[in-house]
Design a protein around this motif. Structure first.
Motif, short mmCIF file in Angstrom:
data_model
loop_
_atom_site.label_atom_id
_atom_site.label_comp_id
_atom_site.label_asym_id
_atom_site.label_seq_id
_atom_site.Cartn_x
_atom_site.Cartn_y
_atom_site.Cartn_z
N SER A 98 0.81 -1.15 -0.13
CA SER A 98 -0.06 0.02 0.10
C SER A 98 0.80 1.15 0.00
N ASP A 99 0.27 2.59 -0.15
CA ASP A 99 1.22 3.44 -0.22
C ASP A 99 1.51 3.96 1.32
N ASN A 100 0.84 3.15 2.30
CA ASN A 100 1.63 3.49 3.67
C ASN A 100 3.05 2.65 3.79
N ASP A 101 3.13 1.84 3.06
CA ASP A 101 4.24 0.99 3.33
C ASP A 101 5.70 1.91 3.04
N SER A 102 6.60 1.68 3.78
CA SER A 102 7.97 2.25 3.65
C SER A 102 8.81 1.73 2.68
N LEU A 103 8.56 0.72 2.15
CA LEU A 103 9.51 -0.02 1.06
C LEU A 103 9.71 1.07 -0.08
N THR A 104 11.00 0.92 -0.53
CA THR A 104 11.43 1.36 -1.69
C THR A 104 11.04 0.58 -2.85
N ALA A 105 10.96 1.10 -4.30
CA ALA A 105 10.45 0.50 -5.42
C ALA A 105 11.42 -0.88 -5.32
N PRO A 106 12.86 -0.74 -5.38
CA PRO A 106 13.68 -1.85 -5.43
C PRO A 106 13.38 -3.09 -4.55
N GLN A 107 13.02 -2.61 -3.31
CA GLN A 107 12.78 -3.52 -1.90
C GLN A 107 11.47 -4.31 -2.49
#
Length: 219
Positions: A98-107
């Motif tokens: 979701s847009d609440n996740d702090s993951l980067t695109a590569p992750q």
């Protein structure tokens, strides 16, 4: 929109190198083009998609607008119209975010790829979803790899004898020698945790010899 759910999908063609070898690069390129056309037709401007390299494709789509199962079924169905003599299969690894996740695109892409690579050769489904258990499984495999050489040197592997009973007489006729790993920190590990990895790496041949030698000493 705030809180919107997305799916990062990694696609991979099973045995693509073999396909190129058997049928030639022109045939392989037709497969790649067909996948691109299907992604364009099914996703369009709803999401983002493209070819990463070789036979690897990726897409980012709204999870509530694109049905991943239908997308993969359509890709595989269109591929097999190219040549019915060869069944081409595309696998997919999915990371739902979701847009609440702090993951980067590569992750995100890494997690989708992890789901893809940790579940090869599935017959019941060509789709695998990422969850935290996959990361734990990968870490567990790496820990076993790190410890197995030292474990062999330290004689952490034990021989357990499972009796074979002669049914007519009810007496013990022989025994089957089974390996158990008594890890100094984790205790006794289930063979299901380490035997598949030993077979995968070839380390199983050294365990076989270790077991033979210890059984002979016991006898």
């Amino acid at each position: 929109h705030a809180g919107e759910i997305f799916a990062i999908v990694r696609f991979n063609i099973e045995d693509f190198r073999l396909i190129n070898t058997l049928y030639g690069r022109t045939y392989g390129n037709n497969i790649l083009r067909q996948i691109a056309m299907t992604l364009e037709g099914e996703i369009g401007e709803t999401g983002v998609y493209g070819r990463l390299e070789a036979d690897h494709f990726a897409a980012c789509v709204p999870y509530d607008k694109i049905r991943i199962e239908h997308l993969c079924q359509t890709i595989n169905a269109n591929l097999n119209r190219i040549d019915e003599r060869h069944k081409t299969v595309v696998d997919a690894g999915v990371c739902v975010v979701s847009d609440n996740d702090s993951l980067t695109a590569p992750q995100m892409c890494m997690r989708a790829n992890l789901a893809l690579t940790m579940n090869p050769g599935r017959y019941e489904s060509t789709i695998a979803y990422y969850d935290n258990a996959l990361t734990r499984q990968l870490m567990q495999k790496q820990e076993i790899r790190n410890d197995m050489e030292q474990a062999l040197e330290n004689h952490e592997f034990e021989v357990w004898y499972q009796p074979v009973i002669q049914a007519r007489l009810g007496t013990v006729a022989s025994a089957e020698a089974l390996v158990r790993w008594n890890h100094p920190k984790k205790g006794r590990l289930s063979p299901s945790l380490f035997i598949p990895l030993f077979e995968e790496t070839g380390f199983i041949s050294r365990i076989d010899r270790y077991m033979w030698e210890n059984v002979c000493i016991y006898l």
